[in-house]
Design an enzyme around this catalytic site. Structure first.
Site, short mmCIF file in Angstrom:
data_model
loop_
_atom_site.label_atom_id
_atom_site.label_comp_id
_atom_site.label_asym_id
_atom_site.label_seq_id
_atom_site.Cartn_x
_atom_site.Cartn_y
_atom_site.Cartn_z
N GLU A 193 0.87 -1.21 -0.21
CA GLU A 193 -0.13 0.07 0.00
C GLU A 193 0.80 1.34 0.04
O GLU A 193 2.03 1.02 0.24
CB GLU A 193 -1.00 -0.12 1.13
CG GLU A 193 -0.08 -0.09 2.98
CD GLU A 193 -1.04 0.90 3.58
OE1 GLU A 193 -1.39 1.94 3.32
OE2 GLU A 193 -1.04 0.09 4.79
N LYS A 199 -4.04 -1.63 14.74
CA LYS A 199 -3.01 -0.83 15.45
C LYS A 199 -3.75 -0.42 16.98
O LYS A 199 -5.00 -0.43 16.90
CB LYS A 199 -2.90 0.82 14.64
CG LYS A 199 -2.28 0.42 13.47
CD LYS A 199 -2.07 1.82 12.90
CE LYS A 199 -2.17 1.91 11.33
NZ LYS A 199 -3.16 1.60 10.75
N1 PSU Z 1 -0.08 0.49 8.53
C1 PSU Z 1 0.96 1.12 8.77
N2 PSU Z 1 0.89 2.59 8.70
C2 PSU Z 1 -0.38 3.21 8.31
C3 PSU Z 1 -1.38 2.39 7.76
C4 PSU Z 1 -1.30 0.99 7.67
O1 PSU Z 1 1.83 0.58 9.60
O2 PSU Z 1 -0.56 4.38 8.15
C5 PSU Z 1 -2.76 2.85 7.27
C6 PSU Z 1 -3.41 1.73 6.17
O3 PSU Z 1 -3.35 2.50 5.00
C7 PSU Z 1 -4.83 1.77 6.81
C8 PSU Z 1 -4.93 3.03 7.32
O4 PSU Z 1 -5.64 1.25 5.79
O5 PSU Z 1 -3.69 3.40 7.95
C9 PSU Z 1 -6.09 3.13 8.36
O6 PSU Z 1 -6.94 4.52 8.51
P1 PSU Z 1 -8.34 4.60 9.06
O7 PSU Z 1 -8.02 4.19 10.43
O8 PSU Z 1 -8.64 5.88 8.68
O9 PSU Z 1 -9.03 3.60 8.28
#
Ligand code: PSU
Ligand code: MN
Length: 310
Positions: free
Chosen positions: A30, A164
């Site tokens: 990604e 996370k």
């Molecule tokens: N993994 C990481 N760092 C990130 C992400 C994933 O180590 O920044 C990103 C991914 O793109 C994931 C996003 O889809 O964080 C989640 O965002 P949200 O909570 O707004 O859906």
């Protein structure tokens, strides 16, 4: 390619195309992690190293992003460099992707959007850091990452280090179960918490080899079950920040986001950059280590899947 109509929006790098046509292993990567997840220059260095690790483990890397409305499946060195410092790059989830394409915008793909693009191109395995999930305080905000519904819909295996730990992990697992997403722990009995190897939560399914994971994916396909599989790979122990230690930093970060009234797409990037500061850069070191470890496992899984197709 899985959708003929979408083909006109996709630029598939020659190396990726030949891997797909030859039934060889390829791994999607990604780009939100590059633009919104890590600071420059570590973002670009990591993105390159991750591509190298995928190659070393026998697969072709395909970093995915939208550049001037074109869905890029595989980025050139120049494109990757540019993305690392570019301004006005949108954070694209499922809801944003058609606009970015129609309006010729630049966008970095989240887990959800990367899964969509990977599937359109015919890629079956994707490595990231940590998926989005159900946020703490969901009772009042309704903030649930579109990553979770995407896992229920789109047939791509996502290798991550758990969700996370800024999120509500019990609810994230519950939601995945409700939506019918198999959650597989790689050599672990606990759901990993991104910076930490374990959480209080039991892992729904434990598998210890890429071959066993490939068999699960093949069985799921054969049964006609839609959607992806989530593979949770704990961060290597040498790089982990134990959960007890991380908790204090996370509570501070969440309080800061609350004080500043941060909502929506901005929440995750703000929390990550706040943690980078408050841990004196340690959270980033761990984040980099876990992404690399996920890339290696994803490549081995892609190799195993490609072999089982022959
Ligand atoms: N993994 C990481 N760092 C990130 C992400 C994933 O180590 O920044 C990103 C991914 O793109 C994931 C996003 O889809 O964080 C989640 O965002 P949200 O909570 O707004 O859906
Ligand atoms: Mn959200």
């Amino acid at each position: 390619m899985n959708c003929e109509m979408a083909g006109r929006f996709l630029d598939i790098a020659p190396e990726v195309r030949s891997a797909l046509e030859g039934g060889e292993a390829a791994v999607a990567l990604e780009s939100t992690i590059i633009t919104h997840g890590m600071p420059y220059p570590q973002n670009v260095t990591t993105a390159r190293e991750v591509e190298t690790i995928v190659r070393e483990n026998g697969a072709v890397p395909a970093t995915i992003a939208v550049i001037a409305g074109r869905i890029k499946i595989g980025l050139s060195d120049e494109e990757l460099d540019w993305l690392g410092t570019a301004e006005y790059v949108m954070k694209l989830s499922r809801a944003d992707l058609p606009y970015a394409v129609a309006a010729n915008r630049h966008g970095a793909t989240t887990v959800a959007a990367t899964m969509i693009c990977a599937h359109l191109a015919g890629l079956r395995v994707f490595a990231t850091g940590g998926i989005g999930g159900v946020h703490q305080g969901v009772e009042s905000t309704m903030d649930i990452s579109a990553d979770l519904d995407e896992l229920a819909k789109t047939p791509v295996a996502v290798v991550c280090a758990g969700a996370k730990a800024i999120l509500d992990l019990p609810r994230t697992l519950e939601y995945l179960e409700t939506r019918g997403v198999p959650v597989v722990g790689y050599r672990t009995d606990r759901f990993p918490a991104f910076w930490s190897r374990t959480s209080e939560l039991a892992i729904p399914i434990r598998l210890d080899t890429p071959e066993a994971m490939a068999s699960l994916i093949s069985a799921k396909e054969a049964l006609g079950l839609k959607g992806g599989v989530l593979v949770a790979n704990p961060v290597p122990s040498t790089d982990e920040i134990p959960a007890e230690e991380m908790k204090g930093f996370i509570d501070e970060a969440l309080a800061e986001a609350g004080r500043r009234g941060i909502a929506g797409k901005a929440v995750t990037p703000l929390l990550l950059s706040f943690l980078f500061e408050s841990t004196g850069g340690r959270s980033l070191t761990t984040n980099i280590a876990l992404v690399k470890s996920n890339a290696a496992l994803a490549a081995r899984l892609a190799v195993s899947l490609a072999r089982s197709r022959r």
